[in-house]
Design a protein around this motif. Structure first.
Motif, PDB file in Angstrom:
ATOM      1  N   LEU A 129       0.843  -1.160   0.019  1.00  0.00           N
ATOM      2  CA  LEU A 129      -0.106   0.020   0.000  1.00  0.00           C
ATOM      3  C   LEU A 129       0.672   1.340   0.100  1.00  0.00           C
ATOM      4  CD1 LEU A 129      -2.686   1.706   0.314  1.00  0.00           C
ATOM      5  CD2 LEU A 129      -2.535   1.227   2.812  1.00  0.00           C
ATOM      6  N   TYR A 130       1.762   1.423   0.810  1.00  0.00           N
ATOM      7  CA  TYR A 130       2.829   2.414   1.161  1.00  0.00           C
ATOM      8  C   TYR A 130       3.636   2.556  -0.455  1.00  0.00           C
ATOM      9  CZ  TYR A 130       0.616   3.039   5.623  1.00  0.00           C
ATOM     10  OH  TYR A 130      -0.267   3.069   6.819  1.00  0.00           O
ATOM     11  N   GLY A 131       3.964   1.401  -0.680  1.00  0.00           N
ATOM     12  CA  GLY A 131       4.682   1.533  -2.077  1.00  0.00           C
ATOM     13  C   GLY A 131       4.118   2.035  -3.049  1.00  0.00           C
ATOM     14  N   ALA A 132       2.825   1.757  -3.159  1.00  0.00           N
ATOM     15  CA  ALA A 132       1.910   2.138  -4.260  1.00  0.00           C
ATOM     16  C   ALA A 132       1.757   3.731  -4.106  1.00  0.00           C
ATOM     17  CB  ALA A 132       0.440   1.584  -4.352  1.00  0.00           C
ATOM     18  N   ASP A 133       1.645   4.137  -2.659  1.00  0.00           N
ATOM     19  CA  ASP A 133       1.556   5.692  -2.666  1.00  0.00           C
ATOM     20  C   ASP A 133       2.640   6.531  -3.235  1.00  0.00           C
ATOM     21  OD1 ASP A 133      -0.961   5.176  -0.971  1.00  0.00           O
ATOM     22  OD2 ASP A 133      -0.293   5.397   0.869  1.00  0.00           O
ATOM     23  N   SER A 134       3.719   5.661  -2.601  1.00  0.00           N
ATOM     24  CA  SER A 134       5.127   6.449  -3.401  1.00  0.00           C
ATOM     25  C   SER A 134       4.973   6.542  -4.777  1.00  0.00           C
ATOM     26  CB  SER A 134       6.270   5.626  -2.857  1.00  0.00           C
ATOM     27  OG  SER A 134       6.288   5.489  -1.503  1.00  0.00           O
ATOM     28  N   TYR A 135       4.814   5.597  -5.393  1.00  0.00           N
ATOM     29  CA  TYR A 135       4.600   5.392  -7.069  1.00  0.00           C
ATOM     30  C   TYR A 135       3.645   6.760  -7.310  1.00  0.00           C
ATOM     31  CZ  TYR A 135       7.421   1.332  -8.200  1.00  0.00           C
ATOM     32  OH  TYR A 135       8.455   0.402  -8.468  1.00  0.00           O
ATOM     33  N   ALA A 136       2.459   6.842  -6.820  1.00  0.00           N
ATOM     34  CA  ALA A 136       1.523   7.768  -7.090  1.00  0.00           C
ATOM     35  C   ALA A 136       2.273   9.047  -6.911  1.00  0.00           C
ATOM     36  CB  ALA A 136       0.227   7.561  -6.323  1.00  0.00           C
ATOM     37  N   GLY A 137       2.872   9.342  -5.772  1.00  0.00           N
ATOM     38  CA  GLY A 137       3.386  10.643  -5.416  1.00  0.00           C
ATOM     39  C   GLY A 137       4.585  11.020  -6.396  1.00  0.00           C
ATOM     40  N   GLN A 138       5.016  10.052  -7.215  1.00  0.00           N
ATOM     41  CA  GLN A 138       6.010  10.175  -8.551  1.00  0.00           C
ATOM     42  C   GLN A 138       5.398  10.140  -9.934  1.00  0.00           C
ATOM     43  OE1 GLN A 138       9.599  10.601  -8.330  1.00  0.00           O
ATOM     44  NE2 GLN A 138       8.709  11.340  -6.287  1.00  0.00           N
ATOM     45  N   VAL A 139       3.871  10.285  -9.552  1.00  0.00           N
ATOM     46  CA  VAL A 139       3.036  10.440 -10.968  1.00  0.00           C
ATOM     47  C   VAL A 139       3.167   9.067 -12.105  1.00  0.00           C
ATOM     48  CG1 VAL A 139       2.078  12.145 -12.692  1.00  0.00           C
ATOM     49  CG2 VAL A 139       3.574  12.813 -10.812  1.00  0.00           C
ATOM     50  N   ASP A 140       3.719   7.916 -11.210  1.00  0.00           N
ATOM     51  CA  ASP A 140       3.505   6.689 -12.029  1.00  0.00           C
ATOM     52  C   ASP A 140       2.418   5.917 -11.638  1.00  0.00           C
ATOM     53  OD1 ASP A 140       4.328   4.359 -13.350  1.00  0.00           O
ATOM     54  OD2 ASP A 140       6.375   4.200 -12.560  1.00  0.00           O
ATOM     55  N   PHE A 141       1.454   6.302 -12.188  1.00  0.00           N
ATOM     56  CA  PHE A 141       0.041   5.614 -11.938  1.00  0.00           C
ATOM     57  C   PHE A 141      -0.095   4.107 -12.104  1.00  0.00           C
ATOM     58  CE2 PHE A 141      -1.222  10.163 -12.436  1.00  0.00           C
ATOM     59  CZ  PHE A 141      -1.229  10.575 -11.087  1.00  0.00           C
ATOM     60  N   ASP A 142       0.584   3.736 -13.252  1.00  0.00           N
ATOM     61  CA  ASP A 142       0.488   2.283 -13.632  1.00  0.00           C
ATOM     62  C   ASP A 142       1.077   1.564 -12.660  1.00  0.00           C
ATOM     63  OD1 ASP A 142      -0.822   2.840 -16.011  1.00  0.00           O
ATOM     64  OD2 ASP A 142       0.973   2.969 -17.277  1.00  0.00           O
ATOM     65  N   MET A 143       2.278   1.969 -12.042  1.00  0.00           N
ATOM     66  CA  MET A 143       3.118   1.054 -10.934  1.00  0.00           C
ATOM     67  C   MET A 143       2.128   1.236  -9.686  1.00  0.00           C
ATOM     68  SD  MET A 143       5.293  -0.699 -12.369  1.00  0.00           S
ATOM     69  CE  MET A 143       6.382  -1.186 -10.946  1.00  0.00           C
ATOM     70  N   ALA A 144       1.576   2.362  -9.412  1.00  0.00           N
ATOM     71  CA  ALA A 144       0.755   2.578  -8.116  1.00  0.00           C
ATOM     72  C   ALA A 144      -0.352   1.567  -8.191  1.00  0.00           C
ATOM     73  CB  ALA A 144       0.510   4.006  -8.359  1.00  0.00           C
ATOM     74  N   PHE A 145      -1.124   1.514  -9.388  1.00  0.00           N
ATOM     75  CA  PHE A 145      -2.486   0.538  -9.406  1.00  0.00           C
ATOM     76  C   PHE A 145      -2.102  -1.016  -9.258  1.00  0.00           C
ATOM     77  CE2 PHE A 145      -4.325   4.137 -12.017  1.00  0.00           C
ATOM     78  CZ  PHE A 145      -5.169   4.492 -10.924  1.00  0.00           C
TER      79      PHE A 145
END
Length: 673
Positions: A129-145
């Motif tokens: 979950l928090y790894g996905a948050d980090s990807y979202a913060g970097q605007v890498d939404f594919d990896m976040a999902f």
């Protein structure tokens, strides 16, 4: 006088209480540090872990370094659960609290290889979950999902409802940032449902806050206010000061959008007043900067100066990290308020560049308008008009129309589901009552069972009918959205041609008469750009040339803009479709070919439009990179959903075949009379 004395006593008592708590807190830290020095192995790790929990997320107490020591020692003792638990919190601290998602992502990647050895699904889920948050913060939404999905799988295996709700809420937040209002609404409403059942008040408040923001973004200000007021009431009941301050802050953002400046400033003051939690230092820069901006924008420059002095006195806090964008906005508004136009332009450019990186479209629109107004004040009409055109391009975007109408549908659907849940609860109560009385009255039992059976059949029948109606409604909404999109495009195209285009033509003629060649050239370029935008919004060639020739011209234009080899075969299909169908078929071909040019990385593209007896068959095929799992891509790709809906409106069928490195084939078969 009595009131003042009582108030003083209360403050004094609170001060003594806080000092006592602080003394106890420092004493606990000292005792734990002593125990850590005097212990080894498992006991040493136990006290380290306790100290980490005690100073959790407190930058002043060196939480970061203490957490890293705990993680390192836990790994040394193979205590993976403790190591990953603290690693997850450390990622959360950097990405979600300090706003440093780059550091959060680095920690996540460093420990990714370790996670498979962890046996607890709840711990693994929190880590993902928090790894996905980090990807979202970097605007890498594919990896976040990707990692939100992994976190959800772990939460399901662990039967952890609270974690499932948090994942749904975070996923909805990312979708909201992407502008996918419909999917965002579904995820946040699911989070609200879970938190309500679990009686998780704090997360329920957060979810209501998010749904209020989503409503606001789509101009449902009354609905947003309703959800926000419910969240404020909950926050006050459970003394959640941080939540209250954030809710007032978001209310101020709404009042800014509807231009109620008095309430905007009032709510920002309330946000500052309630900012009394342990996160006070984190949120205060946002509240102070926004209040300074609001006062400066409303000609209260002297009041704004008071807060501005405090901001300038601590640049490290107010101008670094995630506060930088707002700090630059403060500087540009203060410069404007003092009529320092050159500085205002410089800061305005910096602010616009920062907003473009993060793709905040409303903020970009406001930044463009700011620069247009400033340039107008300095009589720089060329730059003023350039930014004004950019402002109107964003403002007139039809994507908001799509999201608002879709959101209305899903809001209605959610209310229907809530009503159905209430009916089911009533049915459960009836069944329980029958069970308690079965010994007293067997005939009543059989009668009750019979009634329940009949009711179940009726409910099943109604459920199927409702599902069928929902599907029909969804199709109708999608078609209405596309129709609204085309109408809006046509309107904007005509406005650009009739208004901006004519004004630019007049400027060009005046420049030529005055022999101002440079101005004439620049005006001509601007005029061509406006005409290009107008043609893109509405293909006027459809009425002038007909469908067949318009498609041929479209493909010729695209062929000239790319190195890709085009193979084109088009039968004459003029007069086979009415005006609306003609535009939909043209848009289908335009969007499909454009998708191939953007994403396929192909060398050749084949476009065949063949007319059979009662069918028009459109084949668009490339030899590009392709993709696997077509069903999943169709479900998540807005572009593929749009072209599928266009073919549905033409009462046709659509087939998409693709394979990694083997290219993609799109085949549409459309019946004709």
């Amino acid at each position: 006088m009595i009131i003042k004395q009582s108030f003083f006593l209360i403050i004094l008592f609170l001060g003594l209480s806080i000092n006592a708590q602080r003394n106890d807190f420092e004493k606990n830290i000292t005792e734990l540090e002593l125990k850590i020095k005097q212990s080894v192995n498992a006991e040493h790790l136990k006290w380290l872990d306790s100290l980490t929990t005690l100073v959790e997320f407190d930058e002043a107490l060196k939480y970061d370094s203490i957490a890293r020591k705990t993680i390192t020692y836990a790994l040394k003792l193979d205590s993976l659960n403790i190591a990953i638990t603290n690693t997850s919190k450390l990622i959360h601290y950097h990405s979600n609290i300090m706003g440093d998602s780059e550091e959060g992502l680095r920690i996540f990647k460093d420990f990714l290889s370790t996670i498979e050895a962890v046996t607890s699904n709840a711990i693994k889920g929190r880590f993902y979950l928090y790894g996905a948050d980090s990807y979202a913060g970097q605007v890498d939404f594919d990896m976040a999902f990707k990692y939100y999905d992994l976190a959800k799988d772990c939460a399901l295996k662990a039967s952890n409802q609270s974690l499932l709700g948090t994942i749904a809420l975070k996923t909805g937040g990312v979708l909201m940032e992407m502008g996918e209002a419909v999917d965002a609404s579904k995820h946040i409403q699911e989070a609200i449902r879970i938190f309500a059942i679990e009686k998780d008040t704090l997360n329920l408040i957060n979810a209501k806050n998010d749904i209020s923001i989503l409503y606001s973004q789509n101009a449902f200000y009354k609905e947003a206010e309703k959800e926000r007021n419910e969240a404020i009431a909950l926050s006050n009941t459970f003394k959640q000061e941080t939540a209250v301050s954030l809710l007032y802050y978001n209310a101020a953002a709404d009042y800014r959008l509807i231009d109620d400046q008095k309430k905007r400033i009032s709510n920002l003051r309330l946000a500052l007043r309630h900012n009394n939690s342990e996160f006070r230092r984190f949120y205060e820069p946002f509240f102070l900067c926004d209040l300074t901006i609001a006062l400066a924008e409303n000609d209260s420059i002297e009041k704004a100066e008071q807060y501005f002095d405090k901001i300038k006195s601590d640049p490290d806090t107010y101008s670094e990290g995630i506060q930088k964008e707002m700090y630059i906005e403060v500087l540009k508004q203060m410069a404007l308020g003092k009529n320092q136009f050159k500085e205002a332009i410089d800061y305005g450019k910096q602010h616009l560049a920062l907003k473009r990186v993060h793709k905040g479209y409303v903020e970009i629109m406001n930044a463009e308008k700011f620069l247009s107004d400033i340039y107008k004040k300095t009589n720089d009409n060329r730059n003023s008009e350039k930014h004004l055109i950019n402002y109107y391009k964003i403002k007139d975007s039809i994507s908001k129309v799509q999201n608002v109408k879709s959101l209305t549908y899903y809001q209605t659907l959610y209310e229907t589901e809530k009503r159905d849940l209430k009916i089911k609860a009533q049915e459960s109560d009836i069944a329980l009552l029958d069970e308690k009385n079965k010994v007293k009255n067997q005939w009543l039992l059989f009668g009750g069972l019979g009634l329940l059976a009949v009711f179940g059949i009726v409910l099943l029948w109604r459920s199927r009918n409702a599902a069928r109606k929902r599907e029909q409604l969804q199709e109708q909404f999608s078609q209405d959205l596309l129709t609204a999109q085309e109408e809006e495009r046509t309107r904007v195209s005509k406005d650009l041609h009739d208004s901006v285009g004519q004004q630019l033509t007049l400027i060009k003629k005046k420049a030529q008469n005055l022999k101002q060649e440079e101005l004439s050239t620049m005006t001509n370029n601007a005029l061509e750009e406006v005409r290009s935008i107008s043609r893109g919004l509405f293909p006027a060639a459809l009425k002038q040339l007909g469908l067949t020739e318009s498609i041929q011209q479209l493909l010729n234009d695209l062929d000239e803009e790319t190195d890709m080899f085009f193979s084109v075969e088009i039968d004459d299909i003029d007069n086979e479709f009415n005006e609306t169908e003609t535009l939909n078929l043209y848009r289908f071909i335009q969007e499909t070919v454009t998708n191939a040019l953007k994403h396929a990385k192909a060398k050749t593209l084949t476009v065949n439009i063949i007319k059979h007896n009662n069918t028009v068959e459109v084949l668009i095929k490339d030899n590009g990179v392709g993709f696997d799992n077509v069903a999943s891509v169709k479900q998540h790709s807005l572009g593929l959903k749009t072209i599928a809906e266009r073919i549905r409106m033409l009462k046709g069928t659509l087939s998409i075949k693709s394979k990694k490195e083997k290219g993609t084939q799109v085949l549409a078969q459309i019946p004709i009379v």
